[in-house]
Motif scaffolding. Structure first.
Motif, PDB file in Angstrom:
ATOM      1  N   LYS A 115      48.084  18.493  25.527  1.00 36.10           N
ATOM      2  CA  LYS A 115      49.058  19.027  24.692  1.00 36.10           C
ATOM      3  C   LYS A 115      49.225  20.340  24.619  1.00 36.10           C
ATOM      4  CE  LYS A 115      50.576  18.572  19.539  1.00 36.10           C
ATOM      5  NZ  LYS A 115      49.870  17.702  18.449  1.00 36.10           N
ATOM      6  N   PHE A 116      48.316  21.150  24.643  1.00 34.31           N
ATOM      7  CA  PHE A 116      48.176  22.730  24.239  1.00 34.31           C
ATOM      8  C   PHE A 116      48.321  23.396  25.560  1.00 34.31           C
ATOM      9  CE2 PHE A 116      46.218  21.437  19.896  1.00 34.31           C
ATOM     10  CZ  PHE A 116      47.632  21.633  19.353  1.00 34.31           C
ATOM     11  N   ARG A 117      47.505  22.883  26.758  1.00 30.28           N
ATOM     12  CA  ARG A 117      47.558  23.624  27.846  1.00 30.28           C
ATOM     13  C   ARG A 117      48.681  23.853  28.544  1.00 30.28           C
ATOM     14  NH1 ARG A 117      42.197  22.020  31.159  1.00 30.28           N
ATOM     15  NH2 ARG A 117      43.154  20.081  31.159  1.00 30.28           N
ATOM     16  N   ARG A 118      48.561  25.135  29.316  1.00 31.75           N
ATOM     17  CA  ARG A 118      49.839  25.464  29.958  1.00 31.75           C
ATOM     18  C   ARG A 118      49.326  25.908  31.403  1.00 31.75           C
ATOM     19  NH1 ARG A 118      52.757  28.846  25.394  1.00 31.75           N
ATOM     20  NH2 ARG A 118      53.411  27.275  23.889  1.00 31.75           N
ATOM     21  N   ASP A 119      50.503  26.228  32.273  1.00 36.56           N
ATOM     22  CA  ASP A 119      49.953  27.169  33.485  1.00 36.56           C
ATOM     23  C   ASP A 119      50.415  28.301  33.516  1.00 36.56           C
ATOM     24  OD1 ASP A 119      48.625  25.310  35.219  1.00 36.56           O
ATOM     25  OD2 ASP A 119      50.328  24.377  36.109  1.00 36.56           O
ATOM     26  N   PHE A 120      49.368  29.263  33.651  1.00 36.82           N
ATOM     27  CA  PHE A 120      49.501  30.992  33.787  1.00 36.82           C
ATOM     28  C   PHE A 120      48.596  31.499  34.568  1.00 36.82           C
ATOM     29  CE2 PHE A 120      47.895  29.381  29.764  1.00 36.82           C
ATOM     30  CZ  PHE A 120      46.719  30.235  29.688  1.00 36.82           C
ATOM     31  N   VAL A 121      48.136  30.723  35.865  1.00 36.05           N
ATOM     32  CA  VAL A 121      46.896  31.275  36.449  1.00 36.05           C
ATOM     33  C   VAL A 121      47.177  32.631  36.883  1.00 36.05           C
ATOM     34  CG1 VAL A 121      46.447  28.713  36.938  1.00 36.05           C
ATOM     35  CG2 VAL A 121      47.870  30.118  38.591  1.00 36.05           C
ATOM     36  N   GLU A 122      48.231  33.346  37.124  1.00 41.01           N
ATOM     37  CA  GLU A 122      48.436  34.540  37.699  1.00 41.01           C
ATOM     38  C   GLU A 122      48.239  35.724  36.781  1.00 41.01           C
ATOM     39  OE1 GLU A 122      48.490  35.040  41.001  1.00 41.01           O
ATOM     40  OE2 GLU A 122      48.355  32.851  41.220  1.00 41.01           O
ATOM     41  N   ARG A 123      48.071  35.164  35.248  1.00 38.53           N
ATOM     42  CA  ARG A 123      47.919  36.347  34.164  1.00 38.53           C
ATOM     43  C   ARG A 123      46.755  35.964  33.319  1.00 38.53           C
ATOM     44  NH1 ARG A 123      52.174  39.827  33.499  1.00 38.53           N
ATOM     45  NH2 ARG A 123      51.558  40.177  31.313  1.00 38.53           N
ATOM     46  N   PRO A 124      46.262  37.009  33.011  1.00 35.85           N
ATOM     47  CA  PRO A 124      45.282  36.630  31.707  1.00 35.85           C
ATOM     48  C   PRO A 124      45.809  36.018  30.499  1.00 35.85           C
ATOM     49  CG  PRO A 124      45.171  38.893  32.570  1.00 35.85           C
ATOM     50  CD  PRO A 124      46.404  38.538  32.983  1.00 35.85           C
ATOM     51  N   VAL A 125      44.992  35.370  29.912  1.00 38.20           N
ATOM     52  CA  VAL A 125      45.297  34.946  28.530  1.00 38.20           C
ATOM     53  C   VAL A 125      46.005  36.085  27.631  1.00 38.20           C
ATOM     54  CG1 VAL A 125      44.886  33.505  26.515  1.00 38.20           C
ATOM     55  CG2 VAL A 125      43.846  32.949  28.691  1.00 38.20           C
ATOM     56  N   LYS A 126      45.403  37.024  27.335  1.00 39.58           N
ATOM     57  CA  LYS A 126      45.524  38.140  26.927  1.00 39.58           C
ATOM     58  C   LYS A 126      44.627  39.361  27.345  1.00 39.58           C
ATOM     59  CE  LYS A 126      46.720  36.155  22.416  1.00 39.58           C
ATOM     60  NZ  LYS A 126      46.592  36.003  20.901  1.00 39.58           N
ATOM     61  N   TYR A 127      45.294  40.548  27.182  1.00 40.73           N
ATOM     62  CA  TYR A 127      44.346  41.870  27.356  1.00 40.73           C
ATOM     63  C   TYR A 127      45.066  42.868  26.383  1.00 40.73           C
ATOM     64  CZ  TYR A 127      48.290  42.991  30.684  1.00 40.73           C
ATOM     65  OH  TYR A 127      49.545  43.231  31.263  1.00 40.73           O
ATOM     66  N   TRP A 128      44.199  43.868  26.180  1.00 42.35           N
ATOM     67  CA  TRP A 128      44.647  44.965  25.272  1.00 42.35           C
ATOM     68  C   TRP A 128      43.609  46.005  25.221  1.00 42.35           C
ATOM     69  CZ3 TRP A 128      42.838  40.296  23.349  1.00 42.35           C
ATOM     70  CH2 TRP A 128      41.831  40.317  22.444  1.00 42.35           C
ATOM     71  N   LEU A 129      44.125  47.240  24.878  1.00 43.68           N
ATOM     72  CA  LEU A 129      43.035  48.475  24.613  1.00 43.68           C
ATOM     73  C   LEU A 129      43.094  48.661  23.152  1.00 43.68           C
ATOM     74  CD1 LEU A 129      44.149  51.125  27.255  1.00 43.68           C
ATOM     75  CD2 LEU A 129      41.704  50.766  26.889  1.00 43.68           C
ATOM     76  N   GLU A 130      41.799  49.059  22.730  1.00 47.85           N
ATOM     77  CA  GLU A 130      41.405  49.103  20.974  1.00 47.85           C
ATOM     78  C   GLU A 130      40.315  50.246  21.054  1.00 47.85           C
ATOM     79  OE1 GLU A 130      40.313  45.227  19.597  1.00 47.85           O
ATOM     80  OE2 GLU A 130      38.318  45.532  20.446  1.00 47.85           O
TER      81      GLU A 130
END
Length: 351
Positions: A23-38
């Motif tokens: 129900k929740f999972r999708r396909d996005f294998v070419e990108r990370p889930v998230k990334y950020w600088l902090e």
């Protein structure tokens, strides 16, 4: 699986997990889930961190017949199609490019939905490629990865240590609590304290640091009990030999047993006053070889740790300042009318 488990809890976790995985999972294998600088706390200084959440196949424990941990919904970030090594390398390189302008000192934090050392999640070729790219960047002073203790062994630790050279390398493990019964009955973690101790022993013998994740207020603990458990678990972790403690106040993730009981009105995320109390007590163990971090995920929301709403933003700032400065003094002067309500809440639970 540890013998200390509750079949009713496990069965409910598995039921919820199976219902929600597709129900929740999708396909996005070419990108990370998230990334950020902090802006972040490195071991003995303030610097920056590049945080990367790789889209892997997901936590093997959560995908198993045991259903994973009662509070964790990160497995739903895993794509339906299993990413191969090339995809994982591409994901990391995409995130890494966003850090090009960041100045030294820089830390890299690599999160997955499970374990960086699990080669079903992160194959050896992908792991080595990512480590070599990090080792070649003179700005990077620290690397932190997550894993369950069963994937920690001398071979993999030595390989990582050899590639990274002088970079401080820290392995983060979700101990959650030093109490075996709480960890396995209420969290369904699937390992015991002795497994964590074994992983810490091997890490220290190979010059690798360890971070212990401590969960603030697991299911079925009252507020006062949760405070006591987090304090004792942090002290136990330091005695075992960890370098860092990361307090993770429980938040309500979708598709979890915690969410199921929260919707029934049978679970409240921890008060922010409880977090302050825990940090005050455990910060007495700070020294130049130890650090204490507090996760700010979900703070101030109904599904996250919160107070009355009036003081939540200010306390969030203080918790962030504590993490950056490692100074418990910043926590001493916070006051709000709801503090008495929190004290009454803790007291009423024991009546």
């Amino acid at each position: 699986m540890s013998e200390v488990s509750d079949s009713k809890i496990v069965n409910k976790i598995v039921e919820i997990r199976r219902k929600n995985l597709n129900k929740f999972r999708r396909d996005f294998v070419e990108r990370p889930v998230k990334y950020w600088l902090e802006k972040d706390r490195l071991f003995n200084k303030i610097g920056s961190s590049l945080v990367v959440i790789l889209a892997t196949r997901g936590c093997n424990w959560a995908l198993s017949n045991w259903g994973g941990c009662s509070m964790c919904g990160y497995v739903y970030d895993a794509p339906i199609t299993v990413p191969d090594s090339k995809s994982l390398i591409k994901q990391f390189e995409l995130a890494y490019e966003s850090s090009i302008s960041a100045k030294s000192p820089l830390a890299i934090k690599i999160f997955t939905s499970g374990s960086f050392f699990d080669e079903m999640e992160v194959p050896k070729t992908a792991r080595e490629s990512i480590l070599n790219k990090i080792a070649a960047d003179e700005r990077i002073e620290e690397l932190i990865v997550e894993t369950r203790p069963e994937y920690v062994n001398y071979e993999i630790l030595s390989q990582c240590r050899e590639i990274l050279g002088e970079i401080y390398f820290e392995v983060a493990i979700g101990l959650e609590t030093s109490n075996d019964n709480i960890r396995n009955y209420y969290i369904n973690k699937g390992f015991e304290l002795k497994d964590f101790e074994r992983a810490v022993f091997m890490a220290k013998n190979t010059g690798v640091g360890v971070k212990s994740y401590i969960l603030i207020k697991p299911l079925f603990l009252r507020e006062g009990e949760a405070i006591i458990d987090s304090i004792s678990s942090a002290i136990d972790s330091f005695k075992i030999g960890v370098n860092s403690i990361s307090f993770n106040p429980c938040t309500v993730h979708r598709g979890t047993l915690v969410e199921y009981l929260w919707k029934l009105g049978k679970y409240r995320p921890p008060w922010l006053w409880s977090i302050i109390e825990i940090l005050k007590k455990t910060s007495k163990n700070l020294n130049s070889e130890r650090r204490i971090i507090c996760s700010l995920v979900g703070i101030g929301s109904k599904k996250g740790p919160h107070n009355c709403g009036k003081c939540d933003k200010q306390i969030r700032k203080l918790l962030n300042e504590f993490t950056l400065t490692q100074s418990p003094e910043v926590l001493l002067n916070m006051e709000c009318d709801c503090k008495q309500e929190w004290l009454d809440y803790c007291e009423e639970e024991f009546i």
